[in-house]
Write an enzyme that holds these catalytic residues in place. Structure first.
Site: not given
Length: 340
Positions: A5, A37, A39, A97, A152
């Site tokens: 990211t 990704e 996940l 994002l 994240c």
């Protein structure tokens, strides 16, 4: 292939750097493919096998068709064509994002209502049922909590704000930064709610913390709200009995050090890392639910009540506990968006 990211424009910059150092005697050139990704921890294999979408971003899909097809051919082995999105590099980067930032936004939105409900006499769970009945909104990421954590959501939301700042879009940046401000406010408010129940201070008070992972089904404590809450209680002199079915004591202490929580102070004599929920309960004055582990809902709370100090309190930071049953046993119960 760019899997991380990254801020908008990273692929373009990488391409310029790599091609600026390639062998000028050949016509070959580097091509950057953005393939972030999606996940989630605890569900990574399922997310890989059945993704909502796969993003493949490339500067020019016509000029670099072979490169695009090479990456798409990998995913076609198990993913339907309609779930594979061919995009511009920047669209792929920004799409990842924004996906995480909007998840964070939903969590901060529901958390921002907890105090309104507590003051105004509304029940947040009832309000939530009204909101999620709208098919345009849905039910996901609308569970109130002590604040989101993990590696994240905060990082990506702040990265989006940073991109906006770089473009001199200050109002946009402030909007996304406010999502993080609400998250921090929620953590601080929860601690203040706990401390308010102990007007004489908590220096001689033992708290049982149920959970330390930032969410269930993982041992990850990165940016866990539990770390912030534990830190604030420790600074006030409280003793913490901590139980998490997956997080280890070493993992917790390392996380505390990484977040600079020690500030030159040793909390070792205030922390008891427990191997069972029963061990964490003895002589405790309150249970603080940090992580939404399913097992926490099925314990024998009558047994726990008998092991704790007089008139114990349950501070439910995830709204997973049965208020009615706990109240009948004799617990004083706090839930987000309902209060006591």
């Amino acid at each position: 292939v760019e899997k991380s990211t990254v801020p908008l424009g990273t692929g373009k910059e990488l391409c310029q750097v790599l091609n600026g150092h390639r062998d000028q005697q050949t016509s070959d050139q580097f091509v950057i493919v953005s393939n972030p990704e999606f996940l989630s921890e605890g569900n990574a294999v399922a997310d890989l096998e059945n993704p909502d979408r796969v993003l493949i971003g490339i500067a020019d899909s016509d000029l670099f068709q072979p490169e695009l097809e090479t990456v798409k051919s990998i995913y076609r082995q198990w993913i339907p064509e309609e779930s594979i999105f061919s995009l511009k590099t920047g669209s792929s980067e920004l799409g990842k994002l924004v996906s995480n930032a909007m998840l964070a936004q939903r969590l901060s939105s529901i958390n921002s209502l907890t105090k309104i409900c507590e003051i105004g006499g509304a029940d947040l769970e009832e309000v939530k049922s009204v909101v999620q009945a709208d098919h345009r909104i849905g039910k996901f990421f609308l569970n109130p909590s002590i604040g989101f954590g993990g590696s994240c959501l905060e990082k990506d939301t702040l990265m989006l704000a940073y991109v906006a700042r770089c473009m001199e879009l200050d109002e946009v940046a402030e909007y996304w930064e406010s999502v993080i401000k609400i998250n921090n406010m929620q953590r601080n408010r929860f601690v203040k709610t706990i401390l308010k129940q102990f007007p004489d201070g908590v220096k001689d008070v033992t708290f049982t913390l149920f959970g330390m992972a930032f969410k269930k089904d993982t041992n990850d404590t990165r940016e866990s709200s539990g770390l912030y809450i534990a830190h604030d209680l420790l600074l006030q002199g409280a003793t913490l009995n901590i139980y998490d079915p997956m997080v280890t004591q070493d993992h917790f202490l390392t996380a505390m050090e990484e977040f600079h929580f020690r500030q030159g102070v040793s909390f070792a004599d205030q922390i008891n890392w427990c191997q069972s929920p029963q061990n964490s309960i003895k002589n405790s004055s309150a249970i603080v639910v940090i992580t939404e582990w399913d097992c926490f809902k099925g314990y024998n709370y009558q047994e726990f009540f008998d092991m704790m100090t007089e008139r114990p309190i349950v501070f439910d930071g995830r709204n997973i506990m049965d208020r009615s049953t706990l109240g009948e046993i004799g617990f004083k119960v706090y839930s987000l968006g309902t209060g006591f």
